[in-house]
Design an enzyme around this catalytic site. Sequence first.
Site, short mmCIF file in Angstrom:
data_model
loop_
_atom_site.label_atom_id
_atom_site.label_comp_id
_atom_site.label_asym_id
_atom_site.label_seq_id
_atom_site.Cartn_x
_atom_site.Cartn_y
_atom_site.Cartn_z
N ARG A 56 0.83 -1.23 0.00
CA ARG A 56 0.00 0.00 0.00
C ARG A 56 0.86 1.27 0.00
NH1 ARG A 56 -1.93 -3.24 -1.27
NH2 ARG A 56 -3.66 -4.46 -0.52
N SER A 79 -10.94 -0.06 3.27
CA SER A 79 -10.26 -0.35 4.54
C SER A 79 -9.75 0.97 5.12
CB SER A 79 -9.07 -1.28 4.31
OG SER A 79 -9.51 -2.46 3.69
N GLU A 92 -5.32 4.22 6.14
CA GLU A 92 -4.97 3.98 4.73
C GLU A 92 -5.41 5.16 3.85
OE1 GLU A 92 -5.89 0.07 2.80
OE2 GLU A 92 -6.79 1.35 1.28
C1 LIG Z 1 -15.66 0.25 -1.00
C2 LIG Z 1 -14.19 0.43 -1.19
C3 LIG Z 1 -13.35 -0.67 -1.34
C4 LIG Z 1 -11.96 -0.51 -1.55
N1 LIG Z 1 -11.18 -1.62 -1.68
C5 LIG Z 1 -9.84 -1.47 -1.88
C6 LIG Z 1 -9.01 -2.62 -2.05
O1 LIG Z 1 -9.47 -3.76 -2.05
N2 LIG Z 1 -7.68 -2.43 -2.23
C7 LIG Z 1 -7.13 -1.18 -2.28
O2 LIG Z 1 -5.91 -1.08 -2.45
N3 LIG Z 1 -7.90 -0.07 -2.13
C8 LIG Z 1 -9.23 -0.19 -1.94
N4 LIG Z 1 -10.02 0.92 -1.76
C9 LIG Z 1 -9.40 2.24 -1.76
C10 LIG Z 1 -9.47 2.96 -3.12
O3 LIG Z 1 -10.47 2.42 -3.93
C11 LIG Z 1 -8.15 2.91 -3.89
O4 LIG Z 1 -7.13 3.46 -3.11
C12 LIG Z 1 -8.23 3.67 -5.21
O5 LIG Z 1 -7.09 3.42 -5.98
C13 LIG Z 1 -8.39 5.17 -5.03
O6 LIG Z 1 -8.65 5.71 -6.29
P1 LIG Z 1 -9.37 7.10 -6.48
O7 LIG Z 1 -9.30 7.44 -7.92
O8 LIG Z 1 -10.72 7.07 -5.88
O9 LIG Z 1 -8.40 8.05 -5.65
P2 LIG Z 1 -8.79 9.34 -4.80
O10 LIG Z 1 -9.52 8.90 -3.58
O11 LIG Z 1 -9.44 10.34 -5.65
O12 LIG Z 1 -7.35 9.84 -4.39
C14 LIG Z 1 -6.55 9.08 -3.49
C15 LIG Z 1 -5.14 9.67 -3.45
O13 LIG Z 1 -4.51 9.48 -4.72
C16 LIG Z 1 -4.19 10.74 -5.28
N5 LIG Z 1 -4.45 10.64 -6.72
C17 LIG Z 1 -5.61 10.28 -7.33
N6 LIG Z 1 -5.44 10.30 -8.67
C18 LIG Z 1 -4.16 10.67 -8.88
C19 LIG Z 1 -3.38 10.89 -10.06
N7 LIG Z 1 -3.87 10.72 -11.29
N8 LIG Z 1 -2.08 11.30 -9.90
C20 LIG Z 1 -1.55 11.50 -8.68
N9 LIG Z 1 -2.24 11.30 -7.54
C21 LIG Z 1 -3.53 10.89 -7.65
C22 LIG Z 1 -5.07 11.76 -4.58
O14 LIG Z 1 -4.51 13.05 -4.60
C23 LIG Z 1 -5.13 11.18 -3.20
O15 LIG Z 1 -3.96 11.50 -2.50
C24 LIG Z 1 -11.40 0.79 -1.58
C25 LIG Z 1 -12.25 1.91 -1.44
C26 LIG Z 1 -13.62 1.73 -1.24
C27 LIG Z 1 -14.52 2.93 -1.11
#
Ligand SMILES: Cc1cc2nc3c(=O)[nH]c(=O)nc-3n(C[C@H](O)[C@H](O)[C@H](O)COP(=O)(O)OP(=O)(O)OC[C@H]3O[C@@H](n4cnc5c(N)ncnc54)[C@H](O)[C@@H]3O)c2cc1C
Length: 346
Positions: A160, A239, A338
């Site tokens: 992570r 998580s 996380e």
């Molecule tokens: C129901 C649920 C289940 C999940 N299950 C998992 C799982 O099984 N495994 C897991 O690892 N995660 C899981 N997650 C967490 C999440 O889905 C991941 O971390 C996902 O990759 C976040 O993507 P996002 O586009 O929503 O990022 P955001 O929430 O929009 O951003 C997260 C971070 O990444 C940065 N960021 C986003 N896009 C970029 C970019 N293009 N360039 C640079 N920085 C960027 C943001 O600035 C921020 O710091 C889960 C979340 C939820 C709600």
Amino acid sequence: MQVLQNAPLAPLTTLRLGGPARRLVTATTDEEVVAAVREADAAGEPLLVLGGGSNLVIGDAGFDGTVLRIATRGFALDGTRLELAAGEVWADAVARTVEEGLAGIEFLAGIPGSAGATPVQNVGAYGQEVAETVTEVVAYDRRAGETVTLANAECDFSYRHSRFKADPHRYVVLRVRFALEDAAGQSSPVKYAEVARTLGVEAGERVDLATAADTVLKLRAGKGMVLDPEDHDTWSAGSFFTNPVLTAEQYAAFAARLDGLTAPAFPAPEGCTKTSAAWLIDKAGFTKGYGTGPATLSTKHTLALTNRGSATTEDLLALAREVRDGVRAAFGVELVNEPVMVGVAL
Ligand SMILES: Cc1cc2nc3c(=O)[nH]c(=O)nc-3n(C[C@H](O)[C@H](O)[C@H](O)COP(=O)(O)OP(=O)(O)OC[C@H]3O[C@@H](n4cnc5c(N)ncnc54)[C@H](O)[C@@H]3O)c2cc1C
């Protein structure tokens, strides 16, 4: 490029929490993304990059700066080589690779958010993580003021974590490249015990690719880990705490406090042991559904902190602190969040 002033951010997050952005810019091409970043940097303006908002806890005061929403699109497959634009919806991209008969990211089905965020925390689940298939990340380097291509080895991937998370204000991911595998319709070898058990196979075996993805989706849904707007158990950031990785010394101190209980323990790099945050939370007395306020633990999974509909970020953080402090008091283990905190801290 769309620009809005004083725009609500809560609807753009899966927790549905957080105050407004002073300025919200939505970019649909790489050029727009880079231009928006350059403009904010030149003006000394605070910048928050937003993908699907599924790993963010934004403070009730919102963000006093520019929020850049990455809405680029692009799914390009060349044999087993895949390039995704940062704004692609990750779960849809995984589904397409499974349809195309390619293995490598099938166990990451149903994870919310954008493709561009997957290298940030080295997204992983059910025995697979993107570090195994990412070949290159194309990103705008805000320090150098240019677009760079980082090879997998340069991304410093670990559990992570990555270079992008370690240096959060430096890179804006534009594109992610993957090397997938054509295993004749079969999945990657199953690694995760729960998946192997559900499929009735031994760890290390391959199974039908679509069956592998469907199995993961069903397991995830049972834990409230697939987004469903009707189900408050999925109004979360997934998580909330990472699984603690303990040094040999920390593990010995932890084991001494277990009082006859057997905690999950998995080998981790450098002689460390990874245990389960969900197990610790449950055994510290915070069982599924814990809480009486507008923020509670999910009724399906102790590791997800959820908004029941009327919570504020402060409600969620109060619950998170209670859980973290309770686990520390019971087991001497420090849980670490996380999701990325914006304008708030645990
Ligand atoms: C129901 C649920 C289940 C999940 N299950 C998992 C799982 O099984 N495994 C897991 O690892 N995660 C899981 N997650 C967490 C999440 O889905 C991941 O971390 C996902 O990759 C976040 O993507 P996002 O586009 O929503 O990022 P955001 O929430 O929009 O951003 C997260 C971070 O990444 C940065 N960021 C986003 N896009 C970029 C970019 N293009 N360039 C640079 N920085 C960027 C943001 O600035 C921020 O710091 C889960 C979340 C939820 C709600």
